[in-house]
Enzyme design. Structure first.
Site, PDB file in Angstrom:
ATOM      1  N   GLU A  33       0.776  -1.193   0.126  1.00 31.39           N
ATOM      2  CA  GLU A  33       0.123  -0.001   0.056  1.00 31.39           C
ATOM      3  C   GLU A  33       0.979   1.227   0.093  1.00 31.39           C
ATOM      4  OE1 GLU A  33      -2.675   3.025   0.775  1.00 31.39           O
ATOM      5  OE2 GLU A  33      -1.051   2.693   1.935  1.00 31.39           O
ATOM      6  N   HIS A  94      -0.590   0.389   7.125  1.00 31.94           N
ATOM      7  CA  HIS A  94      -1.058   1.375   6.105  1.00 31.94           C
ATOM      8  C   HIS A  94      -0.132   2.511   5.377  1.00 31.94           C
ATOM      9  CE1 HIS A  94      -5.377   3.531   5.258  1.00 31.94           C
ATOM     10  NE2 HIS A  94      -4.587   3.595   4.100  1.00 31.94           N
ATOM     11  N   HIS A 113      -3.663  -0.352  11.987  1.00 29.39           N
ATOM     12  CA  HIS A 113      -4.927  -0.485  12.297  1.00 29.39           C
ATOM     13  C   HIS A 113      -5.286  -1.770  13.001  1.00 29.39           C
ATOM     14  CE1 HIS A 113      -5.906   3.218   9.774  1.00 29.39           C
ATOM     15  NE2 HIS A 113      -5.386   2.480   8.839  1.00 29.39           N
ATOM     16  N   ASN A 147      -4.800   7.816   7.816  1.00 32.79           N
ATOM     17  CA  ASN A 147      -4.393   6.972   6.479  1.00 32.79           C
ATOM     18  C   ASN A 147      -2.893   7.062   6.199  1.00 32.79           C
ATOM     19  OD1 ASN A 147      -3.946   6.858   3.409  1.00 32.79           O
ATOM     20  ND2 ASN A 147      -6.130   6.615   3.413  1.00 32.79           N
ATOM     21  N   ASN A 203      -5.765  11.461   1.871  1.00 31.89           N
ATOM     22  CA  ASN A 203      -4.945  10.427   1.658  1.00 31.89           C
ATOM     23  C   ASN A 203      -3.679  10.557   2.075  1.00 31.89           C
ATOM     24  OD1 ASN A 203      -4.199   7.964   0.457  1.00 31.89           O
ATOM     25  ND2 ASN A 203      -6.444   7.502   0.138  1.00 31.89           N
ATOM     26  N   ASP A 248      -3.827   8.685  -4.492  1.00 27.89           N
ATOM     27  CA  ASP A 248      -3.922   7.759  -3.202  1.00 27.89           C
ATOM     28  C   ASP A 248      -2.247   8.444  -2.607  1.00 27.89           C
ATOM     29  OD1 ASP A 248      -3.552   5.863  -0.988  1.00 27.89           O
ATOM     30  OD2 ASP A 248      -4.672   4.632  -2.427  1.00 27.89           O
ATOM     31  N   ASN A 249      -1.492   7.733  -2.604  1.00 25.61           N
ATOM     32  CA  ASN A 249      -0.288   8.360  -1.861  1.00 25.61           C
ATOM     33  C   ASN A 249       0.778   9.018  -2.553  1.00 25.61           C
ATOM     34  OD1 ASN A 249      -0.441   6.921   0.774  1.00 25.61           O
ATOM     35  ND2 ASN A 249      -0.107   5.087  -0.384  1.00 25.61           N
TER      36      ASN A 249
END
Length: 334
Positions: A33, A94, A113, A147, A203, A248-249
């Site tokens: 991720e 994450h 998480h 996140n 994010n 996203d990232n």
């Protein structure tokens, strides 16, 4: 419902962009991720994220952190050992961020998480030993649905909360209603505070090479915000770059300042996960984001046949790593 479909880019199909020298990385099967690369070419990869509403290929397997040395001709992914006393069984990593201290100590911050809660785990990296020593678990009332993070010191960071609610049903409702209750929090042992707010779903977060600016990706608003960082750690909005994909990232090329983004061309496919209609992958590179006319380049795009659900893209000396939420990881030579 149509606004929800728009947020998910539900009707978008993409044209492929292929790179000539790419291969899937052996041993990474359940996601990659987030990826963070040290200045010396060591890449950390978080794997095994279990996130509400998104498929996991190994729901019962604990998460892992992999390391790749991008200086090698044929780099391999090696799982890092984590010191005793850390609860590995509930490890659900994450976003990640590294910080190299003045004495060259490498700290790795990992959003975790456990049991669907949000913590930030602080590790020290021991290179000789390929291991991570767990230093502390950070919990705070303002770190509700974390996140991603970007380290600002050996024990301080900015973090994005991608939702206001941590309950899955309320999270979905929040997205469905288009509430802008997502935010950015600054954390240090001395003070914790909200420093930016009003996002649909903040994010990825990262910092410019000179550390004057903080970049925040809003995945459901399809844009990247540029924020100016002040001496008191507060952030003020400078500009927003609108894109047509779910961002996203964010990774930053330390030499050029270019922003590399792992994107979801169509978020609906990511949540539906239909084997006949796989989630696609897309990598963008943004040059000169502070200028009047930033250049946005599509570097890679795949319909899901090779790589599903790209969430991060990170570069080092002409090499590109592309990670995914739950799938494989791709190594390319540019």
């Amino acid at each position: 419902l149509s606004s929800c479909r728009n947020r998910l880019n539900a009707s978008r199909e993409i044209a492929p962009v292929t790179l000539p020298n790419c291969r899937l990385i052996k041993g990474i099967e359940t996601g990659s991720e987030d990826i963070d690369i040290l200045p010396n070419g060591l890449a950390f990869i978080s794997s095994g994220l279990k996130y509400p509403g998104i498929k996991s290929l190994a729901p019962d397997k604990a998460g892992e952190i992999f390391l790749m040395d991008l200086n090698e001709d044929n780099p391999r992914a090696v799982e890092l050992r984590i010191s005793r006393g850390f609860d590995l069984a509930s490890f659900n990593p994450h976003g990640i961020s590294t910080y190299v201290d003045r004495d060259n100590t490498v700290y790795l911050f990992v959003v975790n998480h456990p049991h669907q809660k949000s913590t930030v785990e602080l590790f020290k990296f021991l290179e000789d030993d390929n291991s991570l020593v767990h230093l502390k678990t950070i919990r705070h009332d303002l770190l509700t649905s974390v996140n991603d993070i970007v380290a600002m010191g050996p024990d301080s960071f900015y973090a994005t909360n991608d939702h206001y609610f941590s309950d899955f049903i309320l999270m979905f409702l929040e997205m469905f209603l288009g509430l802008t209750w997502s935010n950015v929090v600054y954390y240090s042992p001395k003070e914790v505070k909200e420093v930016a707010a009003g996002f649909y779903s903040a994010n990825g977060i990262n910092t410019s090479p000179n550390r004057k600016y903080i970049y925040v990706a809003d995945v459901f608003d399809h844009n990247v915000h540029v924020m100016e960082k002040h001496a008191n750690w507060n952030l003020t909005h400078v500009k927003t770059l609108q894109l047509d994909t779910l961002v996203d990232n964010l990774s930053i090329d330390p030499h050029t300042g270019d922003i590399w983004i792992g994107c979801h061309p169509n978020g609906m496919k990511l949540f539906y996960n239909d084997p006949e209609n796989l989630p696609a992958s897309e990598v963008l590179c943004i040059q000169n984001i502070l200028s009047e006319e930033p250049a946005v380049m599509r570097i890679y795009a795949d319909n899901g046949s090779v790589l599903q659900g790209s969430s991060v893209a990170s570069v080092y000396k002409g090499k590109l790593l592309i990670g995914t939420v739950f799938h494989r990881a791709l190594y390319c030579e540019l």
